[in-house]
Design a protein around this motif. Structure first.
Motif, mmCIF file in Angstrom:
data_model
loop_
_atom_site.group_PDB
_atom_site.id
_atom_site.type_symbol
_atom_site.label_atom_id
_atom_site.label_comp_id
_atom_site.label_asym_id
_atom_site.label_seq_id
_atom_site.Cartn_x
_atom_site.Cartn_y
_atom_site.Cartn_z
ATOM 1 N N GLY A 110 0.693 -1.194 0.127
ATOM 2 C CA GLY A 110 -0.074 -0.125 0.158
ATOM 3 C C GLY A 110 0.903 1.443 0.047
ATOM 4 N N ASN A 111 2.128 0.984 0.541
ATOM 5 C CA ASN A 111 2.912 2.369 0.590
ATOM 6 C C ASN A 111 3.938 2.002 -0.450
ATOM 7 N N SER A 239 -0.967 6.425 -6.242
ATOM 8 C CA SER A 239 -1.139 6.123 -4.573
ATOM 9 C C SER A 239 -2.351 5.506 -4.257
ATOM 10 N N GLU A 240 -3.195 6.037 -4.802
ATOM 11 C CA GLU A 240 -4.910 5.573 -4.760
ATOM 12 C C GLU A 240 -5.073 4.063 -5.094
ATOM 13 N N TRP A 243 -3.273 1.715 -2.766
ATOM 14 C CA TRP A 243 -3.936 1.846 -1.396
ATOM 15 C C TRP A 243 -5.096 0.697 -1.724
ATOM 16 N N GLN A 246 -3.957 -2.695 -1.801
ATOM 17 C CA GLN A 246 -3.668 -3.213 -0.456
ATOM 18 C C GLN A 246 -5.115 -3.933 0.235
#
Length: 317
Positions: A110-111, A239-240, A243, A246
């Protein structure tokens, strides 16, 4: 001594043979460890992977043959093999550690957007250096690189779950061997519960990338410039996406662990019933009953402990 008699080894010879076989097995295990380590995706590898898939398979086949021959020799001399050190209690511990490791790895994924963008920028620079800039579609290169990064990280998750499935399979087959239940089929690995993983969905990316002049001077500087441009244009989108991925992976891991537990419990119930019948059977030696009771306790402990772990994990989510 008649011609039909069998000349078994004395106790000292048996002990020596068993010790030598254990040492051979230890060396074979070291070879397996090196094979596994060389094939890992670690950024700091201890061993270089210079074996082809065919060569790796040949080595693994020879290891299996050597072990099978040792077992035949030991059984032929009526030498008892030690009980497996991988019991249901150890499997229970691995179930808990696998759940924790998978959750940690999913959090890392996720990161991972920033690192994935840096890798994509480097790949774009490499493609521009190695071919015709006009013929290269940077959007396709970036999207493909981002997906590849997610696949590599997700495969680590899948590897953890496969290791757990193999351990659970060994517990079932060890119990079957204790029962000496020839009418019960040998269980295959419980990997059927590990189905296709979710994939990263990057959707449609809109980019305006041009070959930087710095590429004529330094690939590293050019990749850094491309990375800054990617961060400005699609940083939030990537990034979205990671996430969201994840969350998908965590849900997939939870379902897979639940299916592994259900499949193991279903198979174990058959053995558990047989174990309970044998503990009360007339004619069984005390040693046999002790071994059977040990396996019965292990299976019961597994079910009780995993139910508690599953309940705790459900409350957390």
């Amino acid at each position: 001594m008649t011609d039909n008699s069998v000349d078994y080894l004395n106790e000292n010879h048996k002990r020596r043979l068993r010790v030598n076989c254990q040492e051979i097995d230890r060396l074979l295990a070291e070879i397996e460890t090196i094979l596994n380590a060389s094939a890992s995706k670690s950024p700091f590898p201890t061993y270089r992977d210079d074996l082809s898939p065919v060569q790796r398979k040949v080595v693994q086949d020879y290891i299996a043959r050597i072990r099978a021959q040792m077992v035949r020799v030991l059984k032929g001399q009526h030498i008892e093999l030690p009980m497996s050190t991988v019991g249901a209690r150890q499997a229970t511990g691995q179930f808990a550690s696998t759940r924790t490791a998978c959750e940690k790895l999913a959090d890392e994924i996720g990161n991972f957007a920033e690192s994935a963008i840096a890798r994509a920028a480097s790949e774009v620079a490499t493609q521009w250096l190695s071919g015709d800039s006009q013929a290269i579609d940077p959007v396709s290169v970036v999207k493909s690189s981002l997906i590849q990064v997610s696949v590599e990280k997700a495969q680590e998750l899948q590897g953890l779950l496969k290791q757990l499935a193999q351990t659970l399979t060994q517990v079932l087959n060890d119990t079957r061997d204790t029962l000496d239940a020839g009418n019960m089929p040998v269980k295959g690995e419980l990997t059927s519960s590990i189905r296709e993983m979710p994939r990263l969905d990057m959707g449609t990316l809109t980019l305006d990338l041009r070959r930087p002049f710095l590429l004529n001077i330094s690939k590293q500087l050019a990749a850094h410039q491309i990375e800054k441009s990617l961060q400005q244009q699609i940083g939030t989108t990537v990034s979205e996406a990671f996430w969201s991925y994840q969350k998908l992976l965590k849900a997939w891991v939870a379902r897979t662990l639940a299916e592994l537990q259900g499949q193991f419990d279903s198979d174990a119930d058959t053995y558990r019933a047989q174990l309970e019948r044998l503990t009360g059977a007339v004619g069984s030696s005390q040693q046999e009953k002790t071994a059977i009771q040990h396996d019965l306790d292990e299976l019961n402990h597994w079910q009780d402990t995993v139910e508690v772990q599953t309940s705790v994990a459900s409350r957390r989510s």
